[in-house]
Design a protein around this motif. Sequence first.
Motif, PDB file in Angstrom:
ATOM      1  N   ILE A  59    -108.410 -16.526 -13.280  1.00 32.26           N
ATOM      2  CA  ILE A  59    -108.732 -15.442 -14.233  1.00 32.26           C
ATOM      3  C   ILE A  59    -109.538 -15.894 -15.448  1.00 32.26           C
ATOM      4  O   ILE A  59    -110.013 -15.074 -16.207  1.00 32.26           O
ATOM      5  N   ASN A  60    -109.678 -17.230 -15.638  1.00 36.96           N
ATOM      6  CA  ASN A  60    -110.440 -17.775 -16.780  1.00 36.96           C
ATOM      7  C   ASN A  60    -109.988 -17.186 -18.116  1.00 36.96           C
ATOM      8  O   ASN A  60    -110.748 -16.501 -18.802  1.00 36.96           O
ATOM      9  N   PRO A  61    -108.751 -17.455 -18.531  1.00 38.59           N
ATOM     10  CA  PRO A  61    -108.261 -16.844 -19.777  1.00 38.59           C
ATOM     11  C   PRO A  61    -108.972 -17.387 -21.012  1.00 38.59           C
ATOM     12  O   PRO A  61    -109.408 -18.537 -21.033  1.00 38.59           O
ATOM     13  N   ASN A  62    -109.059 -16.535 -22.041  1.00 43.05           N
ATOM     14  CA  ASN A  62    -109.605 -16.949 -23.338  1.00 43.05           C
ATOM     15  C   ASN A  62    -108.503 -17.498 -24.245  1.00 43.05           C
ATOM     16  O   ASN A  62    -108.776 -18.257 -25.171  1.00 43.05           O
ATOM     17  N   LEU A  63    -107.265 -17.075 -23.954  1.00 42.94           N
ATOM     18  CA  LEU A  63    -106.158 -17.410 -24.845  1.00 42.94           C
ATOM     19  C   LEU A  63    -104.858 -17.421 -24.054  1.00 42.94           C
ATOM     20  O   LEU A  63    -104.704 -16.653 -23.102  1.00 42.94           O
ATOM     21  N   MET A  64    -103.947 -18.294 -24.443  1.00 41.20           N
ATOM     22  CA  MET A  64    -102.590 -18.197 -23.909  1.00 41.20           C
ATOM     23  C   MET A  64    -101.630 -18.833 -24.902  1.00 41.20           C
ATOM     24  O   MET A  64    -102.024 -19.648 -25.738  1.00 41.20           O
ATOM     25  N   SER A  65    -100.368 -18.435 -24.820  1.00 37.67           N
ATOM     26  CA  SER A  65     -99.345 -19.013 -25.687  1.00 37.67           C
ATOM     27  C   SER A  65     -98.639 -20.117 -24.917  1.00 37.67           C
ATOM     28  O   SER A  65     -98.520 -20.056 -23.690  1.00 37.67           O
ATOM     29  N   VAL A  66     -98.180 -21.118 -25.651  1.00 42.32           N
ATOM     30  CA  VAL A  66     -97.513 -22.245 -25.013  1.00 42.32           C
ATOM     31  C   VAL A  66     -96.313 -22.660 -25.865  1.00 42.32           C
ATOM     32  O   VAL A  66     -96.213 -22.282 -27.024  1.00 42.32           O
ATOM     33  N   VAL A  67     -95.421 -23.428 -25.243  1.00 43.93           N
ATOM     34  CA  VAL A  67     -94.402 -24.139 -26.021  1.00 43.93           C
ATOM     35  C   VAL A  67     -94.749 -25.617 -25.893  1.00 43.93           C
ATOM     36  O   VAL A  67     -95.331 -26.041 -24.892  1.00 43.93           O
ATOM     37  N   PRO A  68     -94.410 -26.428 -26.901  1.00 41.79           N
ATOM     38  CA  PRO A  68     -94.810 -27.836 -26.875  1.00 41.79           C
ATOM     39  C   PRO A  68     -94.437 -28.573 -25.599  1.00 41.79           C
ATOM     40  O   PRO A  68     -95.208 -29.382 -25.091  1.00 41.79           O
ATOM     41  N   ARG A  69     -93.230 -28.281 -25.054  1.00 38.91           N
ATOM     42  CA  ARG A  69     -92.801 -29.023 -23.848  1.00 38.91           C
ATOM     43  C   ARG A  69     -93.770 -28.779 -22.696  1.00 38.91           C
ATOM     44  O   ARG A  69     -94.038 -29.678 -21.892  1.00 38.91           O
ATOM     45  N   LEU A  70     -94.282 -27.555 -22.581  1.00 35.49           N
ATOM     46  CA  LEU A  70     -95.222 -27.243 -21.513  1.00 35.49           C
ATOM     47  C   LEU A  70     -96.528 -28.008 -21.729  1.00 35.49           C
ATOM     48  O   LEU A  70     -97.100 -28.572 -20.796  1.00 35.49           O
ATOM     49  N   LEU A  71     -97.003 -28.029 -22.969  1.00 38.92           N
ATOM     50  CA  LEU A  71     -98.242 -28.734 -23.292  1.00 38.92           C
ATOM     51  C   LEU A  71     -98.084 -30.234 -23.027  1.00 38.92           C
ATOM     52  O   LEU A  71     -99.010 -30.891 -22.552  1.00 38.92           O
ATOM     53  N   GLU A  72     -96.887 -30.744 -23.317  1.00 36.53           N
ATOM     54  CA  GLU A  72     -96.615 -32.162 -23.037  1.00 36.53           C
ATOM     55  C   GLU A  72     -96.720 -32.432 -21.545  1.00 36.53           C
ATOM     56  O   GLU A  72     -97.280 -33.442 -21.113  1.00 36.53           O
ATOM     57  N   LYS A  73     -96.197 -31.512 -20.733  1.00 45.89           N
ATOM     58  CA  LYS A  73     -96.247 -31.693 -19.280  1.00 45.89           C
ATOM     59  C   LYS A  73     -97.692 -31.631 -18.764  1.00 45.89           C
ATOM     60  O   LYS A  73     -98.081 -32.387 -17.878  1.00 45.89           O
TER      61      LYS A  73
END
Length: 592
Positions: free
Chosen positions: A259-273
């Motif tokens: 879908i080529n998103p422009n934006l998404m929300s994350v939590v730090p643990r997900l970003l770490e993974k």
Amino acid sequence: MTEITRLFDFPYYQLEHKPNDSALVTKYDGKWTPMSTQEYLNKANAVSRALLRLGVKKNDKIAVISTTNRTEWNIMDIGVLQVGAQNIPIYPTISADDYKYVLNHSESIYCFVSDKEVLDKVRQVQDETKVKEVYSFNQIEGCKHYSELFELGEDESNQDEVQARKNNVKPDDLATIIYTSGTTGTPKGVMLTHWNITSNVLDSSPRVPLPPSGETRVLSFLPICHIFERVLIYVYQYAGTSIYFAEALDKIGDNAKEINPNLMSVVPRLLEKVFDKIMLKGEELTGLKKALFFWAVRLGEKWEPYGKNGEWYEFKLRLANKLIFSKWREALGGELGTMVSGSAALQPRLARVFGAAKMRVMEGYGLTETSPVVSVGLYDDNMYKVGTVGKPIPNVEVKIAEDGEILIKGPNVMKGYYKDSEKTASVMTGEYFHTGDKGMIDEDGFLKITGRKKEMFKTSGGKYIIPTLLENDLKQSLFIEQVMVIGEGEKMPGAIIQPNFEFIRDWIDHKEYNDIGKSEKEIATSPKVIKRIQKEVDKYNQNFGKWEQIKRFELTEEAWTIEEGHLTPTMKMKRNVISERYQDLYDKIYRT
């Protein structure tokens, strides 16, 4: 429409000002299926008419439990709210006993579930609750399908009654009760009014960097039952954005490419993974490609916003983006310019590396009790600084108490804890809400979180330790998945560490350590693994004073999960649970 004061006003505002043929998009049977703003409201109104025919009165409670975010959740949300009832979202991953507690405490009379796994847990306890009927979003044998509400609500003869109910919903009326996942004790029911959340949406919206024109796509996957993602969903509706609901956490990469998103929300643990997986791929490279990869990462770790590192650094960064970081962006769809991060502290290193890679992470701060946004960064207007959670949003006042605790005042502060006036009184001083977090506001007006008031402890030598500071540093290691710093009343700080089993298995293969087994127990007891993690602990200890440094640690032989109760649904550690389960490791650190 003149103004937005209640949550169900947002889709009507979208219909009037920014109608969208792909307002809500969910994947069914392998195909992305869009729903227009008009159809979304048509279905929500049909649900409202059906609920009236089912006898739902003002202030009745309707529970919604969904394993993934999906179009149906939003239809139910609006359908429930505009008849003056309350939407009670429940985390899907909690136990059947916890379902029973929330259903009983909230006195929910109907329950909507997403799938068979959730249904089975509800069925275990339904007879012990006031739930009259359960409906499911998926087709499940032996359970009513939620489309029965569309049939019941097809006759529009009572739409005037729906309109009258809507007109009677006031901004200060209760909209939802959100049961906090809580790291200790039974969940607290946070009462949020329409205006609590609506004001937060309106005040937060200017901080969300959506592209100025053309179709904007966002990927939604953080649990919508949590107020962070739910507020963002209303923000997106207000902006007229197309919201795509990810199939599952492990499908985020695939969905982003689709879908080529422009934006998404994350939590730090997900970003770490995500970062760990990128680094693993880097380790698999050889020769010049590997050298370039790690050169780019090292360069990214020094990134500063607004070109503060000077032209020579920016030149090297352009090169790194062309050769390396462009591939990172492609893996997430190629158009992801911003991620909004909340729920826990973000490692500054991750903010720098992703910022260098042109996927800026805007860290925010808030609590369920503050609906939730208190502050958030924005790259425009110099409102972004690495290591901070941005500046407070308009109409929300942040005050630092004498002991360093963060106090909040504003229209976003909750109505109170449901059926618990004593607990409500314990967290309020006048109009100020006590967050339990410690922080400071720097000379430029940026809020910085320094730790949890309750989690800070003293060693037997009288030295204060802030565990979260040590934990956040240690979790930067690819070898460490989770870590809990301990040592209250003891002579020195220690740590219980859950190794990153997935990464260590790859490390074993890479090093050709054939003498180390691959099971979690074999990894946690391997002298080579323990020695390697000691090296990591020694490295991060250098950032702290001698009295703060981790002197001893023990490794757990199992992964810490939501399902097993180690973590809350927002992936925060349940310290009391971890302490109890690993009492033997605690004794090993301090009693041997």
